[in-house]
Design an enzyme around this catalytic site. Structure first.
Site, PDB file in Angstrom:
ATOM      1  N   GLY A  13      -1.262 -14.788  -1.105  1.00  0.00           N
ATOM      2  CA  GLY A  13      -1.040 -14.784   0.347  1.00  0.00           C
ATOM      3  C   GLY A  13       0.318 -15.304   0.779  1.00  0.00           C
ATOM      4  O   GLY A  13       0.497 -15.709   1.923  1.00  0.00           O
ATOM      5  N   LYS A  66     -18.412   2.014  -0.006  1.00  0.00           N
ATOM      6  CA  LYS A  66     -17.165   1.583   0.628  1.00  0.00           C
ATOM      7  C   LYS A  66     -17.276   1.761   2.136  1.00  0.00           C
ATOM      8  O   LYS A  66     -16.812   0.937   2.924  1.00  0.00           O
ATOM      9  CB  LYS A  66     -16.026   2.437   0.063  1.00  0.00           C
ATOM     10  CG  LYS A  66     -14.675   2.121   0.651  1.00  0.00           C
ATOM     11  CD  LYS A  66     -13.586   2.929  -0.026  1.00  0.00           C
ATOM     12  CE  LYS A  66     -12.679   2.010  -0.765  1.00  0.00           C
ATOM     13  NZ  LYS A  66     -11.559   2.552  -1.439  1.00  0.00           N
ATOM     14  N   HIS A 110       4.889  -3.110  -0.957  1.00  0.00           N
ATOM     15  CA  HIS A 110       4.699  -2.881  -2.389  1.00  0.00           C
ATOM     16  C   HIS A 110       5.969  -3.321  -3.131  1.00  0.00           C
ATOM     17  O   HIS A 110       7.081  -3.012  -2.700  1.00  0.00           O
ATOM     18  CB  HIS A 110       4.411  -1.395  -2.635  1.00  0.00           C
ATOM     19  CG  HIS A 110       4.100  -1.109  -4.062  1.00  0.00           C
ATOM     20  ND1 HIS A 110       2.868  -1.420  -4.624  1.00  0.00           N
ATOM     21  CD2 HIS A 110       4.851  -0.586  -5.057  1.00  0.00           C
ATOM     22  CE1 HIS A 110       2.890  -1.081  -5.902  1.00  0.00           C
ATOM     23  NE2 HIS A 110       4.070  -0.578  -6.185  1.00  0.00           N
TER      24      HIS A 110
HETATM   25  C1  GAR Z   1       3.138  -8.685  -3.313  1.00  0.00           C
HETATM   26  O1  GAR Z   1       4.158  -8.628  -4.265  1.00  0.00           O
HETATM   27  C2  GAR Z   1       2.817  -7.304  -2.777  1.00  0.00           C
HETATM   28  O2  GAR Z   1       3.946  -6.490  -2.665  1.00  0.00           O
HETATM   29  C3  GAR Z   1       1.875  -6.774  -3.830  1.00  0.00           C
HETATM   30  O3  GAR Z   1       1.046  -7.873  -4.106  1.00  0.00           O
HETATM   31  C4  GAR Z   1       1.808  -9.074  -3.978  1.00  0.00           C
HETATM   32  C5  GAR Z   1       1.033 -10.061  -3.149  1.00  0.00           C
HETATM   33  O4  GAR Z   1       1.671 -11.310  -3.095  1.00  0.00           O
HETATM   34  N1  GAR Z   1       1.150  -5.622  -3.379  1.00  0.00           N
HETATM   35  C6  GAR Z   1       0.870  -4.576  -4.142  1.00  0.00           C
HETATM   36  O5  GAR Z   1       1.150  -4.512  -5.325  1.00  0.00           O
HETATM   37  C7  GAR Z   1       0.163  -3.442  -3.419  1.00  0.00           C
HETATM   38  N2  GAR Z   1       0.035  -2.305  -4.272  1.00  0.00           N
HETATM   39  P1  GAR Z   1       1.203 -12.412  -2.078  1.00  0.00           P
HETATM   40  O6  GAR Z   1      -0.329 -12.522  -2.217  1.00  0.00           O
HETATM   41  O7  GAR Z   1       1.877 -13.675  -2.505  1.00  0.00           O
HETATM   42  O8  GAR Z   1       1.586 -11.979  -0.684  1.00  0.00           O
END
Ligand code: GAR
Length: 188
Positions: A13, A66, A110
């Site tokens: 998060g 879902k 992403h």
């Molecule tokens: C982030 O790097 C985001 O870009 C990625 O998950 C991470 C979450 O980090 N999302 C994906 O890979 C979506 N396909 P966080 O929980 O510290 O925000």
């Protein structure tokens, strides 16, 4: 009026926290009405609680479909007049129920320059491929996995084989780019 948003997250998060801090600094005119997570033990839950933001937790396997859990989420979001869904490390494919209720109103971040390296562990995929430059993409969500119209991208140089340092750079860039892009989107 502040744009009402829901953050969907499955992990640490840090992007949620960056967005919430930007809101509190007055840089982003938005209000996080709820954090939705499919992982009751994710650190994002603690972060949300620290900010006093309500959390909606669900466990996908306890629903028959879902459609069933997404219907429950849509009801909750409608109840809170949520205008935009902001995915911040939400590792579940968005289904028809949410997509048809929030068409072109779901945004995702992403950690790669899409369309390269969609799906899980985009940073690991980039390192394994030996690319010299990777980056961050913010895009609208459609029915695909990390597809949908691109809103913003920024590049990061890969630190030779150093996952930790590459990851640190990507996350720092994510926090900046997501806030900036959401601001542009909500001001339209
Ligand atoms: C982030 O790097 C985001 O870009 C990625 O998950 C991470 C979450 O980090 N999302 C994906 O890979 C979506 N396909 P966080 O929980 O510290 O925000």
């Amino acid at each position: 009026m502040a744009t009402k948003i829901a953050i969907f997250a499955s992990g640490s998060g840090s992007n949620f926290q960056a967005i919430q801090e930007a809101i509190e600094r007055g840089e982003l005119d938005a209000k996080v009405e709820v954090v939705v997570t499919d992982r009751p033990n994710a650190f994002v839950v603690t972060r949300a609680e620290n900010f006093g933001i309500p959390v909606h937790t669900f466990t996908a396997k306890t629903y028959e479909s879902k459609e069933a859990y997404e219907t429950e989420i849509v009801t909750l979001l409608r109840d809170k007049n949520v205008e935009w869904i902001v995915l911040a490390g939400y590792m579940r494919l968005i289904g028809d129920t949410l997509l048809s209720s929030y068409t072109n109103r779901i945004v995702n971040i992403h950690p790669s320059l899409l369309p390269s390296f969609p799906g899980k562990d985009a940073i690991g995929q980039a390192l394994a491929h030996g690319v010299k430059v990777t980056g961050v993409t913010v895009h609208l969500v459609d029915e695909g996995m990390d597809t949908g119209p691109i809103l913003a991208q920024a590049a990061v140089e890969v630190v030779d084989g150093n996952r930790e340092e590459t990851e640190t750079r990507i996350h720092a860039l994510e926090h900046e780019l997501y806030t900036k892009t959401l601001k542009q989107l909500f001001e339209k």
